[in-house]
Design a protein around this motif. Structure first.
Motif, short mmCIF file in Angstrom:
data_model
loop_
_atom_site.label_atom_id
_atom_site.label_comp_id
_atom_site.label_asym_id
_atom_site.label_seq_id
_atom_site.Cartn_x
_atom_site.Cartn_y
_atom_site.Cartn_z
N LYS A 141 -21.13 -26.59 76.15
CA LYS A 141 -21.48 -26.40 74.73
C LYS A 141 -22.32 -27.55 74.20
O LYS A 141 -22.29 -28.65 74.71
CB LYS A 141 -20.22 -26.25 73.88
N GLU A 145 -22.21 -27.64 68.11
CA GLU A 145 -21.45 -26.40 67.95
C GLU A 145 -19.97 -26.61 68.14
O GLU A 145 -19.27 -25.70 68.59
CB GLU A 145 -21.95 -25.36 68.96
N SER A 147 -16.10 -28.17 66.69
CA SER A 147 -15.35 -28.52 65.49
C SER A 147 -15.29 -30.04 65.38
O SER A 147 -15.60 -30.76 66.35
CB SER A 147 -13.94 -27.93 65.57
N GLY A 148 -14.88 -30.55 64.23
CA GLY A 148 -14.84 -31.99 63.98
C GLY A 148 -14.02 -32.74 65.02
O GLY A 148 -14.44 -33.77 65.56
N GLY A 149 -12.86 -32.20 65.33
CA GLY A 149 -11.97 -32.85 66.29
C GLY A 149 -12.53 -32.80 67.70
O GLY A 149 -12.40 -33.75 68.47
N GLU A 150 -13.17 -31.68 68.03
CA GLU A 150 -13.77 -31.55 69.37
C GLU A 150 -14.87 -32.60 69.56
O GLU A 150 -14.99 -33.20 70.62
CB GLU A 150 -14.30 -30.13 69.57
N TYR B 11 -19.04 -17.44 66.27
CA TYR B 11 -20.34 -18.11 66.27
C TYR B 11 -21.22 -17.57 67.39
O TYR B 11 -22.41 -17.46 67.28
CB TYR B 11 -20.17 -19.62 66.44
N ASN B 37 -7.08 -28.62 66.71
CA ASN B 37 -8.54 -28.74 66.74
C ASN B 37 -9.13 -27.44 67.25
O ASN B 37 -8.69 -26.91 68.27
CB ASN B 37 -8.98 -29.88 67.67
N GLY B 38 -10.10 -26.91 66.50
CA GLY B 38 -10.72 -25.66 66.90
C GLY B 38 -9.95 -24.42 66.44
O GLY B 38 -10.31 -23.30 66.80
N ALA B 39 -8.92 -24.59 65.63
CA ALA B 39 -8.10 -23.45 65.19
C ALA B 39 -8.89 -22.50 64.29
O ALA B 39 -8.54 -21.32 64.17
CB ALA B 39 -6.86 -23.95 64.45
N GLY B 40 -9.92 -23.02 63.62
CA GLY B 40 -10.72 -22.17 62.73
C GLY B 40 -10.62 -22.56 61.26
O GLY B 40 -11.09 -21.82 60.39
N LYS B 41 -10.04 -23.71 60.98
CA LYS B 41 -9.82 -24.12 59.58
C LYS B 41 -11.14 -24.29 58.83
O LYS B 41 -11.31 -23.77 57.74
CB LYS B 41 -9.02 -25.45 59.54
N THR B 42 -12.06 -25.06 59.43
CA THR B 42 -13.35 -25.29 58.77
C THR B 42 -14.11 -23.98 58.63
O THR B 42 -14.70 -23.69 57.58
CB THR B 42 -14.17 -26.33 59.56
N THR B 43 -14.08 -23.17 59.68
CA THR B 43 -14.73 -21.87 59.62
C THR B 43 -14.17 -21.03 58.48
O THR B 43 -14.92 -20.40 57.72
CB THR B 43 -14.55 -21.12 60.97
N GLN B 83 -16.00 -31.75 55.87
CA GLN B 83 -15.24 -32.64 56.75
C GLN B 83 -16.02 -33.94 56.98
O GLN B 83 -15.46 -35.02 56.95
CB GLN B 83 -15.00 -31.90 58.08
N HIS B 193 -5.08 -32.82 58.96
CA HIS B 193 -4.19 -33.10 60.11
C HIS B 193 -3.12 -34.09 59.71
O HIS B 193 -2.27 -34.45 60.51
CB HIS B 193 -5.00 -33.72 61.26
N1 LIG Z 1 -21.67 -24.26 64.70
C1 LIG Z 1 -20.88 -23.75 65.68
N2 LIG Z 1 -21.41 -23.05 66.71
C2 LIG Z 1 -20.62 -22.54 67.70
N3 LIG Z 1 -19.27 -22.68 67.74
C3 LIG Z 1 -18.69 -23.35 66.73
C4 LIG Z 1 -19.45 -23.93 65.65
N4 LIG Z 1 -18.60 -24.54 64.80
C5 LIG Z 1 -17.36 -24.38 65.32
N5 LIG Z 1 -17.40 -23.66 66.48
C6 LIG Z 1 -16.25 -23.26 67.29
O1 LIG Z 1 -15.40 -22.43 66.50
C7 LIG Z 1 -14.02 -22.76 66.68
C8 LIG Z 1 -13.39 -23.08 65.32
O2 LIG Z 1 -14.03 -24.25 64.81
P1 LIG Z 1 -13.60 -24.90 63.41
O3 LIG Z 1 -14.63 -25.94 63.12
O4 LIG Z 1 -13.38 -23.85 62.41
O5 LIG Z 1 -12.19 -25.57 63.81
P2 LIG Z 1 -11.23 -26.50 62.95
O6 LIG Z 1 -9.92 -25.80 62.86
O7 LIG Z 1 -11.87 -26.90 61.69
O8 LIG Z 1 -11.05 -27.74 63.95
P3 LIG Z 1 -10.98 -29.33 63.67
O9 LIG Z 1 -9.57 -29.62 63.29
O10 LIG Z 1 -11.29 -29.93 65.01
O11 LIG Z 1 -11.99 -29.69 62.63
C9 LIG Z 1 -14.01 -23.88 67.70
O12 LIG Z 1 -13.68 -23.35 68.95
C10 LIG Z 1 -15.41 -24.45 67.70
O13 LIG Z 1 -15.79 -24.92 68.99
#
Ligand SMILES: Nc1ncnc2c1ncn2[C@@H]1O[C@H](COP(=O)(O)OP(=O)(O)OP(=O)(O)O)[C@@H](O)[C@H]1O
Ligand SMILES: Nc1ncnc2c1ncn2[C@@H]1O[C@H](COP(=O)(O)OP(=O)(O)OP(=O)(O)O)[C@@H](O)[C@H]1O
Ligand SMILES: [Mg+2]
Ligand SMILES: [Mg+2]
Lengths: 281, 271
Positions: A141, A145, A147-150, B11, B37-43, B83, B193
């Motif tokens: 990836k 693309e 997430s913040g933590g990733e 995405y 991390n990656g749960a989908g919160k920001t989305t 964020q 978190h």
């Molecule tokens: N711009 C993007 N393009 C492709 N995939 C994305 C994009 N942004 C996020 N993702 C993917 O979508 C999923 C959800 O991401 P999201 O940012 O909503 O997670 P999150 O819960 O906010 O995590 P974190 O706690 O790490 O911020 C993750 O698997 C991430 O890799």
């Protein structure tokens, strides 16, 4: 006496165009293999101190720099930043801004590629680092693309792949979920215990780290105002007045001290629980 | 009132970031969204101000479908703090940063000055009013991004990781600002978190995992449920942990209550 791995003497630093110094009269020494927690209120100088340790200050930032900083035998003011980077690895507070490669895998390989290692060695280090922070599935990836933590995990993996002697981590867990945060901190603990890596860790959430580290230093308004074992520092009046996050277990222990008629100084729920169980029997 | 109905979003093909989310948020609620991390919160929160539109299902903000309006219209109602503060900051000085949205919304200058002043004080930024936001510390930048949204007074406030880089004093100040705004009728949604922050200040918590909502309820009930926390990479607050270890009948996350329980426990055995 062992040779210090980090020695800071009489350091004062003011950013360019700034009126007030961000670091004042800093004297600090760390022995090889120490695990030092750095904390203090927002804006007290923690990040500035990290930039000093890896030579970004003064080499890239300029500003008014007085005093000497020696890391792993090198005087930072006269050593190029890329050379220092092979000895001191820094994970930035906001790592997204530092990620620039097209894939996670390339990002993590970037550092080792500049160390003139063999192809296999580079591949091995990258695999290992991705595995260790649990992001092997993301290697194709683009960092944008994620997430913040990733993204934060990518920055940590990139650091690990360099295998530096000194690790400087500026709030590395700020965007990590609690389980990931714990595993990163425990990883630092293992690297420190097993490989003797020196770790300087900036953290606000003291409940997660206070029982892992040997030593805790506290900054306030650019000065180091406390330096000692976490059990001493976190229970000191001066530090609790500062508004840093005193862990709940410390708060409960303080409340109970008077009641049981002895000074309790516990750092983890395990310690406090076993004391309570002992008193009941 | 916000209604999120069976929303899915991906995405790229194959992996869904949101996988059928249903959620209802009443007026003047104060709630936290947590999860791995990656749960989908920001989305999910980017759906609330229309930055992202659902691929299936729908999002209604005060009765308006987000697909049928613009981000600019929604932004007045729903203030989202990102964020990463670097994605929001752009002005020459902190003061200009805070005035920007207000000027855009056509607020009269005296009013702007008052609101900017309020925000500078509320977020301990008065000393930085003429500084470039880019030369601030991590925690200071985050506070500027929070202030820049809160100062224009959106009815619905959505904060993505507001406590990063904040010391305890700043966190406590933020909590009291949010609590006050919430009492005045604003809806406040905090993605975080920082479980200790949730335990101390936020009454309702929504737990997400792998693009779904897996739990939703009062904080003191959810944060002492081991099964839920294991499923979403959350660790219990220190006091919940302590409660289990010493076998309290009613696990608690409240310092005063725990101290009382322990005193009782020890007092009884002392006699
Ligand atoms: N711009 C993007 N393009 C492709 N995939 C994305 C994009 N942004 C996020 N993702 C993917 O979508 C999923 C959800 O991401 P999201 O940012 O909503 O997670 P999150 O819960 O906010 O995590 P974190 O706690 O790490 O911020 C993750 O698997 C991430 O890799
Ligand atoms: N590039 C810069 N130019 C001018 N001043 C700066 C710069 N970076 C930081 N400062 C100032 O120096 C002081 C120390 O900042 P630093 O980033 O070291 O704080 P910190 O302890 O890391 O805070 P936080 O916990 O909020 O990240 C702050 O007052 C900040 O405003
Ligand atoms: Mg910092
Ligand atoms: Mg996020």
């Amino acid at each position: 006496m062992v040779l210090a791995i980090i020695e800071v003497k009489g350091l004062c630093y003011t950013y360019p165009e700034s009126e007030t110094p961000s670091l004042i009269d800093i004297d600090f020494r760390a022995d090889p293999g120490e695990f030092v927690l750095v904390t203090g209120p927002s804006g007290c100088g923690k990040t500035t101190f990290c930039r000093v340790l890896n030579g970004l200050i003064p080499n890239s930032y300029g500003g008014d720099f007085k005093g000497t900083v020696v890391v792993d035998g090198m005087l930072t003011a006269t050593t190029p930043v890329y050379e220092l980077a092979q000895h001191v690895g820094l994970v930035f507070q906001n790592p997204e801004n530092e990620l620039f490669c097209t894939t996670v895998e390339r990002e993590v390989a970037f550092g080792p590629e500049n160390l003139a290692l063999s192809r296999e060695e580079i591949m091995m280090r990258v695999e290992e680092a991705l595995e260790t922070v649990g992001i092997s599935h993301l290697k194709e990836k683009s960092p944008e693309e994620l997430s913040g933590g990733e993204q934060q995990k990518v920055a940590i993996a990139a650091l690990l792949a360099m295998k530096p002697k000194v690790l400087v981590l500026d709030e590395p867990t700020a965007n990590l979920d609690p389980v990931s945060a714990k595993s990163v901190l425990e990883l630092m603990y293992r690297l420190n215990e097993k490989n003797g890596v020196t770790v300087i860790l900036v953290e606000h959430r003291l409940e997660m780290v206070s029982n892992l580290v040997d030593r805790c230093i506290v900054f306030d308004a650019g000065r180091i105002i406390a330096d000692g074992a976490p059990r001493e520092v976190l229970y000191s009046e001066k530090v609790s007045e500062l508004g840093v996050g005193i862990p709940k277990i410390v708060q409960v222990s303080k409340h109970l001290s008077e009641f049981v008629g002895e000074q309790l100084r516990f750092l983890s729920s395990d310690e406090l629980a076993s004391y309570i169980r002992g008193r009941r029997n | 009132m916000i209604r999120i109905e069976c929303v899915t979003y991906s995405y790229s093909e194959g992996i869904s970031a949101l996988d059928g989310v249903d959620l209802e948020i009443g007026d003047s609620e104060l709630l936290a969204i947590v999860g791995e991390n990656g749960a989908g919160k920001t989305t999910l929160v980017k759906h609330l101000n229309g930055l992202l539109k659902p691929q299936h299902g729908r999002v209604l903000v005060e009765g308006i479908d987000t697909r049928e309006t613009t981000v600019a219209t929604l932004a007045r109602k729903v203030g989202l703090v990102f964020q990463n503060p670097d994605h929001m900051l752009f002005a020459e000085t902190v003061e200009k940063e805070l005035a920007f949205a207000l000027t855009n919304f056509g607020v009269p200058p005296e009013e702007i000055a008052k609101k900017v002043e309020w925000a500078l004080i509320e977020f301990s930024l008065s000393n930085y009013r003429d500084r470039s936001p880019f030369t601030l510390s991590g925690g200071e930048k985050k506070r500027v991004s929070l202030a820049s949204v809160l100062c224009y007074g959106p009815k619905i406030i959505v904060l993505d990781e507001p406590t990063t880089g904040q010391d305890n004093l700043q966190k406590t100040r933020l909590a009291s600002t949010l609590t006050r705004l919430n009492r005045q009728g604003e809806t406040v949604i905090v993605v975080t978190h920082d479980i200790e922050f949730v335990a101390d200040f936020i009454p309702r918590v929504v737990v997400m995992s792998k693009g779904r909502v897996i739990a939703d309820g009062p904080t003191e009930e959810i944060l002492v449920r081991k099964d839920i926390m294991d499923a979403s990479s959350i660790l219990p607050p220190q006091l919940a942990e302590l409660s289990w270890e010493i076998g309290l009948n009613t696990p608690s996350i409240n310092t005063a209550m725990i101290v009382e329980e322990i005193r009782h426990m020890l007092g009884r055995t002392n006699k």
